[in-house]
Design an enzyme around this catalytic site. Structure first.
Site, PDB file in Angstrom:
ATOM      1  N   ASP A   1      30.725  10.054  24.810  1.00 17.63           N
ATOM      2  CA  ASP A   1      32.174  10.220  24.622  1.00 17.63           C
ATOM      3  C   ASP A   1      32.966  10.490  25.906  1.00 17.63           C
ATOM      4  OD1 ASP A   1      31.724   9.910  21.896  1.00 17.63           O
ATOM      5  OD2 ASP A   1      31.440  12.055  21.585  1.00 17.63           O
TER       6      ASP A   1
ATOM      7  N   ARG B   1      25.768   3.891  20.346  1.00 12.34           N
ATOM      8  CA  ARG B   1      24.961   4.973  20.905  1.00 12.34           C
ATOM      9  C   ARG B   1      23.593   4.504  21.396  1.00 12.34           C
ATOM     10  NH1 ARG B   1      26.683  10.046  17.805  1.00 12.34           N
ATOM     11  NH2 ARG B   1      24.554  10.340  17.146  1.00 12.34           N
TER      12      ARG B   1
ATOM     13  N   PHE C   1      21.501  21.799  15.154  1.00 11.52           N
ATOM     14  CA  PHE C   1      20.820  23.011  14.665  1.00 11.52           C
ATOM     15  C   PHE C   1      21.790  24.182  14.763  1.00 11.52           C
ATOM     16  CE2 PHE C   1      17.607  26.492  15.531  1.00 11.52           C
ATOM     17  CZ  PHE C   1      17.089  26.505  14.243  1.00 11.52           C
TER      18      PHE C   1
ATOM     19  N   ARG D   1      13.089  12.028  32.687  1.00 11.14           N
ATOM     20  CA  ARG D   1      12.132  11.557  33.700  1.00 11.14           C
ATOM     21  C   ARG D   1      12.403  12.219  35.050  1.00 11.14           C
ATOM     22  NH1 ARG D   1      12.814   7.618  37.429  1.00 11.14           N
ATOM     23  NH2 ARG D   1      10.976   6.519  38.223  1.00 11.14           N
TER      24      ARG D   1
ATOM     25  N   MET E   1      33.937   4.659  19.121  1.00 12.99           N
ATOM     26  CA  MET E   1      33.669   6.106  19.166  1.00 12.99           C
ATOM     27  C   MET E   1      34.476   6.782  20.276  1.00 12.99           C
ATOM     28  SD  MET E   1      29.647   6.548  18.322  1.00 12.99           S
ATOM     29  CE  MET E   1      29.059   6.487  16.635  1.00 12.99           C
ATOM     30  N   GLY E   2      34.281   8.063  20.435  1.00  8.69           N
ATOM     31  CA  GLY E   2      35.003   8.812  21.456  1.00  8.69           C
ATOM     32  C   GLY E   2      35.212  10.265  21.057  1.00  8.69           C
TER      33      GLY E   2
ATOM     34  N   GLY F   1      24.503  14.621  19.830  1.00  6.57           N
ATOM     35  CA  GLY F   1      24.355  13.165  19.677  1.00  6.57           C
ATOM     36  C   GLY F   1      23.543  12.584  20.827  1.00  6.57           C
TER      37      GLY F   1
ATOM     38  N   GLY G   1      28.696  21.487  22.880  1.00  6.72           N
ATOM     39  CA  GLY G   1      27.991  22.383  21.957  1.00  6.72           C
ATOM     40  C   GLY G   1      26.649  22.795  22.551  1.00  6.72           C
TER      41      GLY G   1
HETATM   42  P1  ATP Z   1      27.997  15.671  21.099  1.00 11.75           P
HETATM   43  O1  ATP Z   1      29.056  15.610  22.162  1.00 11.75           O
HETATM   44  O2  ATP Z   1      27.164  14.469  21.045  1.00 11.75           O
HETATM   45  O3  ATP Z   1      28.502  16.117  19.746  1.00 11.75           O
HETATM   46  P2  ATP Z   1      27.126  18.391  21.440  1.00 11.75           P
HETATM   47  O4  ATP Z   1      26.105  19.014  22.316  1.00 11.75           O
HETATM   48  O5  ATP Z   1      28.542  18.841  21.621  1.00 11.75           O
HETATM   49  O6  ATP Z   1      26.956  16.828  21.584  1.00 11.75           O
HETATM   50  P3  ATP Z   1      26.895  19.880  18.948  1.00 11.75           P
HETATM   51  O7  ATP Z   1      26.378  19.456  17.616  1.00 11.75           O
HETATM   52  O8  ATP Z   1      28.252  20.453  19.041  1.00 11.75           O
HETATM   53  O9  ATP Z   1      26.707  18.603  19.903  1.00 11.75           O
HETATM   54  O10 ATP Z   1      25.888  20.955  19.575  1.00 11.75           O
HETATM   55  C1  ATP Z   1      24.507  20.660  19.670  1.00 11.75           C
HETATM   56  C2  ATP Z   1      23.713  21.874  19.312  1.00 11.75           C
HETATM   57  O11 ATP Z   1      23.967  22.935  20.261  1.00 11.75           O
HETATM   58  C3  ATP Z   1      24.034  22.496  17.962  1.00 11.75           C
HETATM   59  O12 ATP Z   1      23.426  21.802  16.879  1.00 11.75           O
HETATM   60  C4  ATP Z   1      23.468  23.908  18.141  1.00 11.75           C
HETATM   61  O13 ATP Z   1      22.060  23.896  18.035  1.00 11.75           O
HETATM   62  C5  ATP Z   1      23.857  24.182  19.605  1.00 11.75           C
HETATM   63  N1  ATP Z   1      25.157  24.893  19.672  1.00 11.75           N
HETATM   64  C6  ATP Z   1      26.386  24.361  19.500  1.00 11.75           C
HETATM   65  N2  ATP Z   1      27.361  25.290  19.618  1.00 11.75           N
HETATM   66  C7  ATP Z   1      26.720  26.463  19.850  1.00 11.75           C
HETATM   67  C8  ATP Z   1      27.155  27.815  20.057  1.00 11.75           C
HETATM   68  N3  ATP Z   1      28.458  28.144  20.033  1.00 11.75           N
HETATM   69  N4  ATP Z   1      26.213  28.757  20.278  1.00 11.75           N
HETATM   70  C9  ATP Z   1      24.901  28.446  20.291  1.00 11.75           C
HETATM   71  N5  ATP Z   1      24.424  27.194  20.120  1.00 11.75           N
HETATM   72  C10 ATP Z   1      25.309  26.207  19.891  1.00 11.75           C
END
Ligand code: ATP
Length: 320
Positions: A129, A254, A75, A23, A171-172, A13, A106
């Site tokens: 969050d 956001r 992704f 930057r 949100m959160g 997100g 993630g």
């Molecule tokens: P937010 O807190 O906003 O959800 P986030 O980084 O936790 O952010 P995710 O959608 O969980 O958001 O992860 C972002 C991206 O990181 C995923 O779409 C994927 O490309 C990559 N990713 C997430 N988990 C894994 C994993 N276990 N191994 C490899 N890549 C990952």
């Protein structure tokens, strides 16, 4: 390995302040003679080869802009080793030998797994969050909180004019920080932070208590993924103590211009990420504790127990 070219990506997100981080990374890298490359749309950009060199002028005037100039994407394919191997081929082709990945837990896992495959990677916490335990604050949290406060203040005006109750979802992503801090800042009558906090009977008691205290309006803030705000409004309308409306603030939280706090936090963490890469660190994420910049192994960071703002919740009850 001497780092000559670093890639920067934003993933998961978006969050206000991500641009200030981009930057800072470009400027800090250039300062020590490293070239910076933008990887567009998160990890997907490593597969589609959506990569462009970022000169210092390319990041002029972006520190005060919301969103992310690099774009972001979910992704899930990046969890597959074969896809990450393809990503490494792209990096090799462009001579990029390190990455700074801005996002949530993630995004951190993607960075960690790449680091295990030999690409030096640093994670920077970018999410509204505030759900990354290894840092006191994530980039975007302060801006989102201020947006929520502004929105709730506005809802309060009309709620008060009509002598109503408003139930507002914020949100959160399971983390109650935004909800409880907004509750304190806005003088809410009640904040619902977990499913277990809630029963129809209790919420009716909350509004009856507000009525007893001669409150003309009543504000209830609800953390997303707990209780449906429209259900709560139904319950309260049936009860009849206050006519009630429900609102979901949604993606407005956001966007927007990052606060000074987020711009400074993002700048400092971006700069620190480059410093750590130069020192040879990899598979770690940066954070802040008070004035101090910190770093931690990504796996350790993601395994830390989720924090519950128990002290804030306790204090909140004194302000009703
Ligand atoms: P937010 O807190 O906003 O959800 P986030 O980084 O936790 O952010 P995710 O959608 O969980 O958001 O992860 C972002 C991206 O990181 C995923 O779409 C994927 O490309 C990559 N990713 C997430 N988990 C894994 C994993 N276990 N191994 C490899 N890549 C990952």
């Amino acid at each position: 390995m001497e780092i000559k070219k670093i890639g920067i990506l934003t993933s998961g997100g978006d969050a206000p302040g991500m641009n200030a981080a981009i930057r800072a990374i470009v400027r800090a890298a250039n300062y020590v003679g490293i070239e910076a490359y933008g990887i567009y749309d998160g990890y997907e950009g490593l597969i589609t080869e959506n990569i462009r060199k970022l000169e210092r002028v390319d990041v002029s005037g972006i520190g005060n802009k919301g969103g992310t100039i690099l774009g972001t994407a979910r992704f899930p394919e990046f969890k597959e080793e074969s896809v990450r191997r393809q990503a490494i081929e792209t990096l090799n082709k462009h001579g990029i030998n390190a990455l700074v990945c801005i996002g949530g837990d993630g995004t951190y896992m993607g960075a960690y797994k790449l680091s295990l495959m030999g690409v030096p990677c640093i994670g920077v916490p970018g999410t509204i969050d505030n759900d990354i335990v290894s840092t006191e604050y994530t980039i975007g949290f302060d801006t989102a909180l201020n947006t929520i406060v502004e929105c709730v203040d506005k809802i309060r005006d009309t709620t008060n004019s009509h002598g109503r109750c408003s139930v507002i979802e914020v949100m959160g992503h399971h983390d109650p920080d935004l909800a409880i801090r907004a509750g304190i800042a806005c003088g809410a009558e009640c904040v619902i932070t977990t499913k277990e906090d809630y029963s129809d009977e209790n919420i009716i008691n909350v509004v009856k208590e507000a009525k007893k205290l001669h409150k003309r309006n009543c504000i209830i803030i609800v953390c997303e993924h707990t209780i449906d705000v429209f259900h709560i409004a139904d319950v309260l309308n049936k009860d009849g103590t206050y006519e009630t409306r429900a609102a979901v603030l949604g993606h407005i939280q956001r966007g927007g211009t990052p606060t000074a706090f987020d711009r400074i936090l993002a700048s400092r963490l971006g700069d620190y990420a480059v410093e750590l890469l130069k020192e040879g660190k990899t598979g770690v994420c940066v954070g802040v504790k008070g004035e101090e910049l910190t770093y931690m192994d990504i796996v350790k960071a993601n395994e830390l127990p989720k924090k519950y703002p128990a002290k804030l919740v306790k204090q909140f009850k004194h302000f009703i």
